[in-house]
Design a protein around this motif. Structure first.
Motif, PDB file in Angstrom:
ATOM      1  N   SER A 266       0.856  -1.190   0.000  1.00 48.50           N
ATOM      2  CA  SER A 266       0.000   0.000   0.000  1.00 48.50           C
ATOM      3  C   SER A 266       0.894   1.242   0.000  1.00 48.50           C
ATOM      4  O   SER A 266       1.790   1.365   0.838  1.00 48.50           O
ATOM      5  CB  SER A 266      -0.901  -0.026   1.234  1.00 48.50           C
ATOM      6  N   ARG A 287      -9.151   4.200  -6.584  1.00 50.67           N
ATOM      7  CA  ARG A 287      -8.653   3.499  -5.382  1.00 50.67           C
ATOM      8  C   ARG A 287      -9.303   2.114  -5.271  1.00 50.67           C
ATOM      9  O   ARG A 287      -8.663   1.149  -4.873  1.00 50.67           O
ATOM     10  CB  ARG A 287      -8.917   4.317  -4.115  1.00 50.67           C
ATOM     11  N   ALA A 288     -10.584   2.034  -5.644  1.00 48.82           N
ATOM     12  CA  ALA A 288     -11.285   0.744  -5.542  1.00 48.82           C
ATOM     13  C   ALA A 288     -10.692  -0.263  -6.529  1.00 48.82           C
ATOM     14  O   ALA A 288     -10.588  -1.449  -6.234  1.00 48.82           O
ATOM     15  CB  ALA A 288     -12.776   0.944  -5.813  1.00 48.82           C
ATOM     16  N   ARG A 289     -10.298   0.226  -7.716  1.00 51.25           N
ATOM     17  CA  ARG A 289      -9.715  -0.661  -8.741  1.00 51.25           C
ATOM     18  C   ARG A 289      -8.249  -0.960  -8.479  1.00 51.25           C
ATOM     19  O   ARG A 289      -7.699  -1.922  -9.002  1.00 51.25           O
ATOM     20  CB  ARG A 289      -9.823   0.009 -10.122  1.00 51.25           C
ATOM     21  N   ASN A 290      -7.579  -0.117  -7.701  1.00 51.02           N
ATOM     22  CA  ASN A 290      -6.127  -0.242  -7.486  1.00 51.02           C
ATOM     23  C   ASN A 290      -5.841  -0.261  -5.986  1.00 51.02           C
ATOM     24  O   ASN A 290      -5.513   0.780  -5.405  1.00 51.02           O
ATOM     25  CB  ASN A 290      -5.389   0.926  -8.144  1.00 51.02           C
ATOM     26  N   PRO A 291      -5.964  -1.440  -5.371  1.00 54.14           N
ATOM     27  CA  PRO A 291      -5.844  -1.477  -3.912  1.00 54.14           C
ATOM     28  C   PRO A 291      -4.459  -1.087  -3.375  1.00 54.14           C
ATOM     29  O   PRO A 291      -4.309  -0.871  -2.174  1.00 54.14           O
ATOM     30  CB  PRO A 291      -6.168  -2.943  -3.569  1.00 54.14           C
ATOM     31  N   HIS A 292      -3.462  -0.954  -4.269  1.00 57.28           N
ATOM     32  CA  HIS A 292      -2.149  -0.514  -3.778  1.00 57.28           C
ATOM     33  C   HIS A 292      -2.103   0.999  -3.550  1.00 57.28           C
ATOM     34  O   HIS A 292      -1.117   1.511  -3.023  1.00 57.28           O
ATOM     35  CB  HIS A 292      -1.038  -0.948  -4.748  1.00 57.28           C
ATOM     36  N   THR A 308     -10.561   9.215   3.904  1.00 57.65           N
ATOM     37  CA  THR A 308      -9.410   8.685   3.161  1.00 57.65           C
ATOM     38  C   THR A 308      -8.317   9.722   2.930  1.00 57.65           C
ATOM     39  O   THR A 308      -7.345   9.444   2.247  1.00 57.65           O
ATOM     40  CB  THR A 308      -9.866   8.144   1.789  1.00 57.65           C
TER      41      THR A 308
END
Ligand SMILES: [Zn+2]
Length: 356
Positions: A266, A287-292, A308
């Motif tokens: 992360s 952010r939802a598509r790219n959890p990093h 957030t």
């Protein structure tokens, strides 16, 4: 009578603003975590930064950090994530120290002071600048202003005329040229290149010899010393108004580069310039598509708390008198809280009471 009453209320509000202690500010504008945002700290003149951003000496930065640890709980990135996702609310905010742009002084000046005082921090790196592959256009503008300032009067006038002839967009007046340079954007690369040539600035040589930015090895070294490395976009461009795929490339792409470099799953992200008018629905989808992509960091001072986003106060301003050994951090923090307090409480109260 009515006017006297209004002016009395106004005076009380203004006096109140000036005397409210920190504990009351932090209670009235609740935040679990706030950030401090620095760019560089240097005891030498950083010509590539000096004209675009204030900076502190190592002594002034150290004074800030000593005051900070004596007055706030200073936390690292993981604890900031924990607190932002917790339902429990604390009375006083914890503080995260952050440094933007990935200048080499992160490693050579800032990190040693933080290590000595055992303070965690996040270094937000613009990924295209790593390894000194390219010069940020704002750094080039600062170098041009610095070179212009160093010329004697007659050379300065002659150079100003050359710049004006080559770039019809500005007057041959030194303040106008300074402002023109500061207003140039990434789309004005050819104007900046031409001005650098007129002023004898060799950008490639500057990148090679001065090495203004961190290298990949230096980024890894900061990570292995226990600091967090965050992303700050690939090219340090304004994100507001970008098409969705471009925004995703800047946000998720730069976090991905840092994740590959550090091995972290992360990676926090700091909006280049600021998060003002950056489409939050798009950011949430990215952010939802790219959890990093980890916690977001803005730099517009204290704003209403967001789950957030960590709001940060600009902390670069140096003290007026270096010799006084007094940190300006309390007044910078007070001003930021005061501004938000005004927005949240004083402005509605004044409007309710019809006080202008
Ligand atoms: Zn930046």
């Amino acid at each position: 009578m009515k006017r006297a009453l209004h002016s009395g209320i106004k005076s009380v509000l203004q006096l109140g603003m000036a005397t409210v202690p920190r504990s009351v500010y932090t209670r009235l504008v609740p935040q679990d975590v706030i950030g401090l945002c620095y760019h560089t700290v240097s005891d030498e003149w950083p010509a590539h930064v000096a004209h675009i951003c204030p900076f502190k000496s190592s002594t002034a930065f150290r004074d800030d950090m000593v005051w900070l640890t004596g007055n706030f709980e200073v936390i690292g990135y993981e604890e900031a994530c924990r607190r932002k996702s917790s339902v429990r609310r604390s009375r006083s905010p914890a503080v995260v120290v952050t440094v933007d742009d990935g200048y080499r002084e992160c490693l050579t000046v800032i990190a040693p002071i933080l290590q000595e005082l055992k303070i965690p921090a996040i270094f937000f790196v613009t990924t295209n600048f790593i390894d000194n592959r390219q010069l940020f256009y704002r750094n080039a503008a600062s170098l041009c202003i610095d070179a212009l300032d160093r010329l004697g009067d007659s050379d300065q006038q002659a150079t100003a005329r050359l710049i004006t002839q080559s770039q019809r967009a500005t007057d041959a007046d030194i303040p106008a040229i300074r402002q023109w340079l500061l207003d140039l954007g990434p789309e004005n690369g050819s104007s900046l290149d031409a001005t650098c040539r007129i002023l004898g600035i060799d950008v490639e040589a500057f990148l090679k010899q001065r090495r203004p930015y961190l290298t990949r090895d230096e980024v890894r070294s900061l990570r292995s010393s226990g600091f967090t490395i965050g992303a700050h976009g690939t090219a340090h461009c304004h994100l507001a108004g970008l098409p969705h795929d471009h925004l995703e490339a800047e946000l998720a792409g730069s976090c991905h580069t840092i994740a590959e470099l550090t091995g972290d799953r992360s990676v926090p992200f700091a909006f280049p310039f600021s998060g003002h008018r950056v489409d939050r629905a798009s950011v949430t989808a990215i952010r939802a598509r790219n959890p990093h992509v980890g916690l977001l960091f803005d730099s517009r001072g204290i704003l209403p708390a967001e789950e957030t986003t960590v709001h940060r106060i600009s902390a670069d301003t140096p003290p007026d008198d270096e010799a006084s050994r007094r940190t300006v951090l309390p007044s910078l923090m007070q001003k930021s809280y005061e501004s938000e307090l005004r927005q949240q409480w004083i402005a509605p109260l004044k409007s309710l009471l019809h006080v202008r």
